[in-house]
Write a protein that holds these residues in place. Structure first.
Motif, PDB file in Angstrom:
ATOM      1  N   PRO A  28      65.164 -70.255  12.852  1.00  0.00           N
ATOM      2  CA  PRO A  28      64.900 -69.876  11.463  1.00  0.00           C
ATOM      3  C   PRO A  28      64.101 -68.587  11.364  1.00  0.00           C
ATOM      4  O   PRO A  28      63.402 -68.199  12.307  1.00  0.00           O
ATOM      5  N   SER A  29      64.193 -67.916  10.221  1.00  0.00           N
ATOM      6  CA  SER A  29      63.358 -66.743   9.954  1.00  0.00           C
ATOM      7  C   SER A  29      61.900 -67.186   9.834  1.00  0.00           C
ATOM      8  O   SER A  29      61.605 -68.389   9.730  1.00  0.00           O
ATOM      9  N   MET A  30      60.988 -66.240   9.824  1.00  0.00           N
ATOM     10  CA  MET A  30      59.570 -66.582   9.747  1.00  0.00           C
ATOM     11  C   MET A  30      59.242 -67.321   8.450  1.00  0.00           C
ATOM     12  O   MET A  30      58.462 -68.276   8.450  1.00  0.00           O
ATOM     13  N   ASP A  31      59.848 -66.878   7.329  1.00  0.00           N
ATOM     14  CA  ASP A  31      59.603 -67.553   6.050  1.00  0.00           C
ATOM     15  C   ASP A  31      60.111 -68.988   6.082  1.00  0.00           C
ATOM     16  O   ASP A  31      59.420 -69.916   5.644  1.00  0.00           O
ATOM     17  N   MET A  32      61.325 -69.167   6.604  1.00  0.00           N
ATOM     18  CA  MET A  32      61.898 -70.505   6.692  1.00  0.00           C
ATOM     19  C   MET A  32      61.122 -71.365   7.678  1.00  0.00           C
ATOM     20  O   MET A  32      60.921 -72.562   7.453  1.00  0.00           O
ATOM     21  N   LEU A  33      60.664 -70.758   8.768  1.00  0.00           N
ATOM     22  CA  LEU A  33      59.877 -71.483   9.764  1.00  0.00           C
ATOM     23  C   LEU A  33      58.600 -72.036   9.135  1.00  0.00           C
ATOM     24  O   LEU A  33      58.257 -73.212   9.330  1.00  0.00           O
ATOM     25  N   LEU A  34      57.898 -71.198   8.374  1.00  0.00           N
ATOM     26  CA  LEU A  34      56.666 -71.633   7.719  1.00  0.00           C
ATOM     27  C   LEU A  34      56.956 -72.753   6.721  1.00  0.00           C
ATOM     28  O   LEU A  34      56.212 -73.746   6.647  1.00  0.00           O
ATOM     29  N   PHE A  35      58.049 -72.610   5.981  1.00  0.00           N
ATOM     30  CA  PHE A  35      58.437 -73.629   5.006  1.00  0.00           C
ATOM     31  C   PHE A  35      58.723 -74.969   5.689  1.00  0.00           C
ATOM     32  O   PHE A  35      58.267 -76.023   5.236  1.00  0.00           O
ATOM     33  N   LEU A  36      59.458 -74.940   6.801  1.00  0.00           N
ATOM     34  CA  LEU A  36      59.802 -76.169   7.518  1.00  0.00           C
ATOM     35  C   LEU A  36      58.568 -76.826   8.126  1.00  0.00           C
ATOM     36  O   LEU A  36      58.461 -78.058   8.171  1.00  0.00           O
ATOM     37  N   ILE A  37      57.627 -76.019   8.601  1.00  0.00           N
ATOM     38  CA  ILE A  37      56.396 -76.551   9.190  1.00  0.00           C
ATOM     39  C   ILE A  37      55.572 -77.281   8.123  1.00  0.00           C
ATOM     40  O   ILE A  37      55.088 -78.399   8.347  1.00  0.00           O
ATOM     41  N   ILE A  38      55.429 -76.654   6.943  1.00  0.00           N
ATOM     42  CA  ILE A  38      54.667 -77.291   5.865  1.00  0.00           C
ATOM     43  C   ILE A  38      55.360 -78.562   5.382  1.00  0.00           C
ATOM     44  O   ILE A  38      54.732 -79.622   5.233  1.00  0.00           O
ATOM     45  N   ALA A  39      56.671 -78.464   5.155  1.00  0.00           N
ATOM     46  CA  ALA A  39      57.433 -79.626   4.686  1.00  0.00           C
ATOM     47  C   ALA A  39      57.398 -80.757   5.709  1.00  0.00           C
ATOM     48  O   ALA A  39      57.245 -81.928   5.353  1.00  0.00           O
ATOM     49  N   GLY A  78      70.686 -74.414   4.671  1.00  0.00           N
ATOM     50  CA  GLY A  78      72.119 -74.142   4.660  1.00  0.00           C
ATOM     51  C   GLY A  78      72.899 -74.902   5.715  1.00  0.00           C
ATOM     52  O   GLY A  78      74.114 -74.715   5.856  1.00  0.00           O
ATOM     53  N   LEU A  79      72.233 -75.773   6.461  1.00  0.00           N
ATOM     54  CA  LEU A  79      72.931 -76.593   7.455  1.00  0.00           C
ATOM     55  C   LEU A  79      73.855 -77.578   6.746  1.00  0.00           C
ATOM     56  O   LEU A  79      73.547 -78.037   5.644  1.00  0.00           O
ATOM     57  N   VAL A 111      72.627 -82.399  15.876  1.00  0.00           N
ATOM     58  CA  VAL A 111      71.190 -82.097  15.871  1.00  0.00           C
ATOM     59  C   VAL A 111      71.003 -80.610  16.146  1.00  0.00           C
ATOM     60  O   VAL A 111      71.492 -80.098  17.159  1.00  0.00           O
ATOM     61  N   HIS A 112      70.319 -79.913  15.244  1.00  0.00           N
ATOM     62  CA  HIS A 112      70.062 -78.484  15.408  1.00  0.00           C
ATOM     63  C   HIS A 112      68.630 -78.313  15.921  1.00  0.00           C
ATOM     64  O   HIS A 112      67.673 -78.461  15.163  1.00  0.00           O
ATOM     65  N   LEU A 113      68.490 -77.990  17.201  1.00  0.00           N
ATOM     66  CA  LEU A 113      67.166 -77.890  17.807  1.00  0.00           C
ATOM     67  C   LEU A 113      66.363 -76.714  17.263  1.00  0.00           C
ATOM     68  O   LEU A 113      65.136 -76.776  17.181  1.00  0.00           O
ATOM     69  N   GLY A 114      67.040 -75.632  16.891  1.00  0.00           N
ATOM     70  CA  GLY A 114      66.335 -74.461  16.381  1.00  0.00           C
ATOM     71  C   GLY A 114      65.529 -74.762  15.128  1.00  0.00           C
ATOM     72  O   GLY A 114      64.440 -74.217  14.930  1.00  0.00           O
ATOM     73  N   TYR A 115      66.052 -75.625  14.275  1.00  0.00           N
ATOM     74  CA  TYR A 115      65.346 -76.036  13.067  1.00  0.00           C
ATOM     75  C   TYR A 115      64.539 -77.314  13.308  1.00  0.00           C
ATOM     76  O   TYR A 115      63.465 -77.490  12.724  1.00  0.00           O
TER      77      TYR A 115
END
Length: 254
Positions: free
Chosen positions: A4-15, A41-42, A202-206
């Motif tokens: 994920p992009s940095m913005d998406m990464l931060l969002f996923l970490i918080i969520a 978008g998965l 399973v998407h390991l990147g996300y």
């Protein structure tokens, strides 16, 4: 494997942290983590499998935390663990053969019953009052573990609430019920995750960044539950169950 992009990464970490914080105590974390993953978008099948990765890491962390607190009845949950595991594996397989939509009205009805019963039993779950495990009780527990494992693999929403309710009926307090429920939830998560891996869903990147955040959320949530007891767990249980009912009703009416 895409990351994920940095913005998406931060969002996923918080969520992921918030989802696991709630899920570690009363379940229902998927109400937060699944919509968050859908925003990446998965495809839906990949979202469910990736969510199971985070959910499994969360449930393992919560189980370990509750285990060290002495709140888990090891003999009971070890007997029920394989039933929940096998039930979940069969449920995950069955979801590829049958539509899960027909379960929604039944799930909503059961969640409403659980909520009403909990609201009217004012001091229920404040103190542990273990009931004797007769042969009939053991058989009923075994059946419930298998059926709820199957349900978790097949459909999922409300599994944590149903498991916690089961252990409350057995006389555990809210914290003990939550701890024992997480062990069975861990069993169903592991089996379902293994099935999703075999299906390549399973998407390991996300999933890994979110899963690491969920480990932290599960640790903090379970420690707070252990420290503050029923006065913290019961309102959260009622709140999450209410939201689950609303979510299932909304989906049914769409």
């Amino acid at each position: 494997m895409d990351w994920p992009s940095m913005d998406m990464l931060l969002f996923l970490i918080i969520a992921g942290f918030v989802a696991a914080f709630v899920d570690s105590v009363v379940g229902g974390g998927g109400l937060i983590s699944v919509p968050a993953l859908l925003l990446t978008g998965l495809p839906p099948s990949m979202v469910l499998g990736t969510n199971k990765l985070g959910g499994t890491l969360s449930s393992v962390t919560s189980t370990i935390s509750f285990l060290f607190s002495g709140k888990i009845n090891g003999k009971l949950v070890l007997a029920l663990f394989p039933l929940s595991f096998v039930g979940s594996a069969l449920g995950t397989y069955a979801v590829h053969l049958l539509p899960s939509s027909f379960l929604k009205p039944l799930v909503i009805s059961l969640l409403v019953i659980v909520l009403i019963y909990t609201l009217f039993k004012k001091n229920w779950g404040a103190d542990a009052k273990p009931r004797p495990l007769t042969t009939a009780t053991k058989a009923a527990c075994a059946l419930c573990a298998f059926v709820l494992g199957f349900y978790d693999g097949f459909f999922g929403p409300g599994t944590g609430s149903f498991l916690l309710f089961l252990f409350l009926l057995l006389g555990f307090d809210f914290v003990g019920a939550s701890g024992n429920a997480k062990v069975l939830n861990m069993a169903s998560n592991i089996a379902s995750l293994a099935a999703f891996f075999m299906l390549g869903s399973v998407h390991l990147g996300y999933g890994l960044p979110m899963g690491i955040a969920m480990i932290a959320g599960a640790f903090v949530g379970s420690r707070l539950a252990i420290r503050h007891g029923a006065r913290y767990v019961k309102p959260l249980f009622i709140g999450v169950t209410t939201v689950l009912i609303g979510k299932q009703l909304w989906d049914l009416l769409q």
